[in-house]
Design an enzyme around this catalytic site. Structure first.
Site, mmCIF file in Angstrom:
data_model
loop_
_atom_site.group_PDB
_atom_site.id
_atom_site.type_symbol
_atom_site.label_atom_id
_atom_site.label_comp_id
_atom_site.label_asym_id
_atom_site.label_seq_id
_atom_site.Cartn_x
_atom_site.Cartn_y
_atom_site.Cartn_z
ATOM 1 N N ASP A 19 0.782 -1.248 0.000
ATOM 2 C CA ASP A 19 0.000 0.000 0.000
ATOM 3 C C ASP A 19 0.812 1.295 0.000
ATOM 4 O O ASP A 19 0.449 2.259 0.686
ATOM 5 C CB ASP A 19 -0.962 0.029 1.194
ATOM 6 C CG ASP A 19 -1.792 -1.228 1.338
ATOM 7 O OD1 ASP A 19 -1.909 -1.997 0.379
ATOM 8 O OD2 ASP A 19 -2.329 -1.455 2.435
ATOM 9 N N LYS A 80 -7.436 -4.087 -2.419
ATOM 10 C CA LYS A 80 -7.978 -4.766 -1.241
ATOM 11 C C LYS A 80 -8.730 -3.765 -0.379
ATOM 12 O O LYS A 80 -8.501 -2.554 -0.459
ATOM 13 C CB LYS A 80 -6.873 -5.447 -0.426
ATOM 14 C CG LYS A 80 -5.877 -4.489 0.219
ATOM 15 C CD LYS A 80 -4.818 -5.241 0.999
ATOM 16 C CE LYS A 80 -3.813 -4.329 1.656
ATOM 17 N NZ LYS A 80 -4.317 -3.456 2.710
ATOM 18 N N CYS A 113 -1.891 -2.119 8.351
ATOM 19 C CA CYS A 113 -1.827 -3.125 7.274
ATOM 20 C C CYS A 113 -0.578 -3.991 7.354
ATOM 21 O O CYS A 113 -0.658 -5.208 7.159
ATOM 22 C CB CYS A 113 -1.930 -2.441 5.915
ATOM 23 S SG CYS A 113 -3.536 -1.609 5.671
#
Length: 195
Positions: A19, A80, A113
């Site tokens: 990310d 996601k 994350c």
């Protein structure tokens, strides 16, 4: 408890980029240096033919992976909504690579994350090598405490240069000149706590 040992090896290692997206840039003090370090790692992985898998968290709102990092060689770039990268599509891609034992994990945010990915990977039997100079959170104490927690979970805490040299093993590696050009300039300071 005896310390675990998991030597990085080109034959059983994959990189996971979590990310590193455009919308995070304004909210992170060390975002640009973190991107420089992450980009060096991605470039070295490409030179060394280390499989790269990447995710983008809710890209509709947070944008795509920053332009500075070329992920065109990635096995996959998966969108996601789950915080952990360990979604069924990523699990499938890891299995397709075959013989993956070591995961080199980097990205953001460390305490959300990245940490949840770490827990899922460890739970599924992978060795996780967390690249400390290539993980970031909006607040540095969140990142630093997350790194400490991940060490307690059983992660190996490392740096981008350490990963690159560990994978090459020897100055006589055929890609040494290409990789050494990447590390000629030291990694950029990302404000890691001194302990």
């Amino acid at each position: 408890m005896a310390a675990r040992f998991a030597k990085l090896d080109l034959k059983n290692t994959s990189f996971l980029l979590c990310d590193i997206q455009t919308k995070f840039r304004p909210s992170m003090k060390f975002f640009d240096p973190f991107v420089v370090n992450s980009n060096k790692l991605v470039k070295a992985g490409k030179i060394l033919n280390v499989p790269l898998l990447a995710t983008e968290h809710y890209p509709k709102a947070l944008g795509h992976i920053v332009d500075e990092i070329d992920v065109s060689h990635a096995k996959c770039v998966l969108p996601k909504t789950k915080f952990s990268m360990y979604i069924p599509e990523l699990e499938k891609n890891l299995k397709e690579i075959g013989n993956v034992k070591n995961i080199v994990l980097f990205g953001l945010e460390a305490h959300i994350c990245v940490e949840q990915t770490t827990l899922d990977l460890l739970e599924n039997g992978y060795n996780v090598h967390l690249v400390a100079d290539c993980v970031m959170s909006r607040i540095l104490q969140d990142r630093d405490l997350a790194i400490e927690r991940m060490r307690q979970y059983g992660c190996f805490i490392t740096t981008s240069e350490s990963v690159i040299f560990s994978l090459m093993v020897d100055k006589n590696h055929e890609k040494f000149k290409e990789c050494s050009a990447l590390v000629r300039e030291p990694s950029v300071d990302v404000g890691l706590a001194k302990k």
